[in-house]
Design a protein around this motif. Sequence first.
Motif, PDB file in Angstrom:
ATOM      1  N   UNK A 236      29.496  -5.416  78.432  1.00 16.99           N
ATOM      2  CA  UNK A 236      29.337  -5.059  79.124  1.00 16.99           C
ATOM      3  C   UNK A 236      28.563  -3.536  78.562  1.00 16.99           C
ATOM      4  N   UNK A 237      29.832  -3.114  78.684  1.00 24.98           N
ATOM      5  CA  UNK A 237      28.771  -1.154  78.065  1.00 24.98           C
ATOM      6  C   UNK A 237      28.118  -0.824  76.804  1.00 24.98           C
ATOM      7  N   UNK A 238      27.840  -2.713  76.323  1.00 18.66           N
ATOM      8  CA  UNK A 238      26.483  -1.906  75.314  1.00 18.66           C
ATOM      9  C   UNK A 238      25.008  -2.513  76.291  1.00 18.66           C
ATOM     10  N   UNK A 239      25.222  -2.762  77.814  1.00 14.15           N
ATOM     11  CA  UNK A 239      24.035  -3.829  78.279  1.00 14.15           C
ATOM     12  C   UNK A 239      23.471  -2.014  78.499  1.00 14.15           C
ATOM     13  N   UNK A 240      23.302  -0.893  78.442  1.00 15.07           N
ATOM     14  CA  UNK A 240      22.729   0.198  77.785  1.00 15.07           C
ATOM     15  C   UNK A 240      21.198   0.613  76.749  1.00 15.07           C
ATOM     16  N   UNK A 241      21.773   0.050  75.724  1.00 11.36           N
ATOM     17  CA  UNK A 241      21.319   0.333  74.678  1.00 11.36           C
ATOM     18  C   UNK A 241      20.852  -1.173  74.784  1.00 11.36           C
ATOM     19  N   UNK A 242      20.734  -2.398  74.225  1.00 15.02           N
ATOM     20  CA  UNK A 242      20.597  -4.263  74.048  1.00 15.02           C
ATOM     21  C   UNK A 242      20.489  -4.886  74.769  1.00 15.02           C
TER      22      UNK A 242
END
Length: 276
Positions: free
Chosen positions: A61-67
């Motif tokens: 989930x932490x990658x939701x800011x860039x993907x």
Amino acid sequence: MDVYSFLNSKDVEAHCRKLDHQFNSIEASFVISRCYRLSIKEKHSAFCKLMETMPDMKLPEKLSFKLDDLSLFHSLSEKIKLEAAMLDKISRGNEKTVYTYSLFNAETKDERRNDQVFSTFERAKKAAEDNAENELIIIRMAETDTQNTVKCYLNREHEIGEIDVRDEEYNDAVCFLEDIWIFIPTPFEKGDLLYMPVKDIALSAIWSNIPMLLTFIDHWNKDEKHIKHRKEYGDSSDMTAFGYWIDPDGKVYHDCCHAYQDLEYYRGKLIEVHEK
């Protein structure tokens, strides 16, 4: 898919094979992306084979800011598309692009910059090949009257293995695997003499070929809760191995490298150092 073959360390590869350690799709993607022997095009082929033979997974989930989409396969497809477009841009150039090259010695870590400017990537590459003395090639592409630059790290076969681009949006889409931490078992123990063998591109050679006395690896003596936390919130920079090195002046210092999975047993000669 033989994920083991993409590991950079022969000792880690042999250990994972012996354990029959299974990599999931995200972990396999990470290993492929970090394989220094492969060109970008060869990595694309490996990613495509992975998507044909292994199941899709949801990225942390932490990658939701860039993907926009946390599907691994969607992100890999976007990465392939953008990198292929960048390779085409580097190859084609335009009336405003110029190219220069430098040569990197993986043993001494010295970089020889050449001041000549070339109108095409191929001309810069040919000049670099003619002047290289077992050195690794770095080619820079720049657009005149702008700050747009692209740095290309060539592998031993003189194919582009890594691209460094000053473009945050591009990097978010293609470098997302750098924001992932995975568990990779190793055969190493405290007190082992290890090193990172000279790699195939200059980008990976900065810490290579320097023996270190291992003291600790990030995941040692950690429980499943810690491992789960690392997978959710850690990134590739957390894949640390700590140890003692000797600097050029013969002084011992304690530090860490950020790719424990690339380490191998040091089998070279040892040189006795005397205090001055």
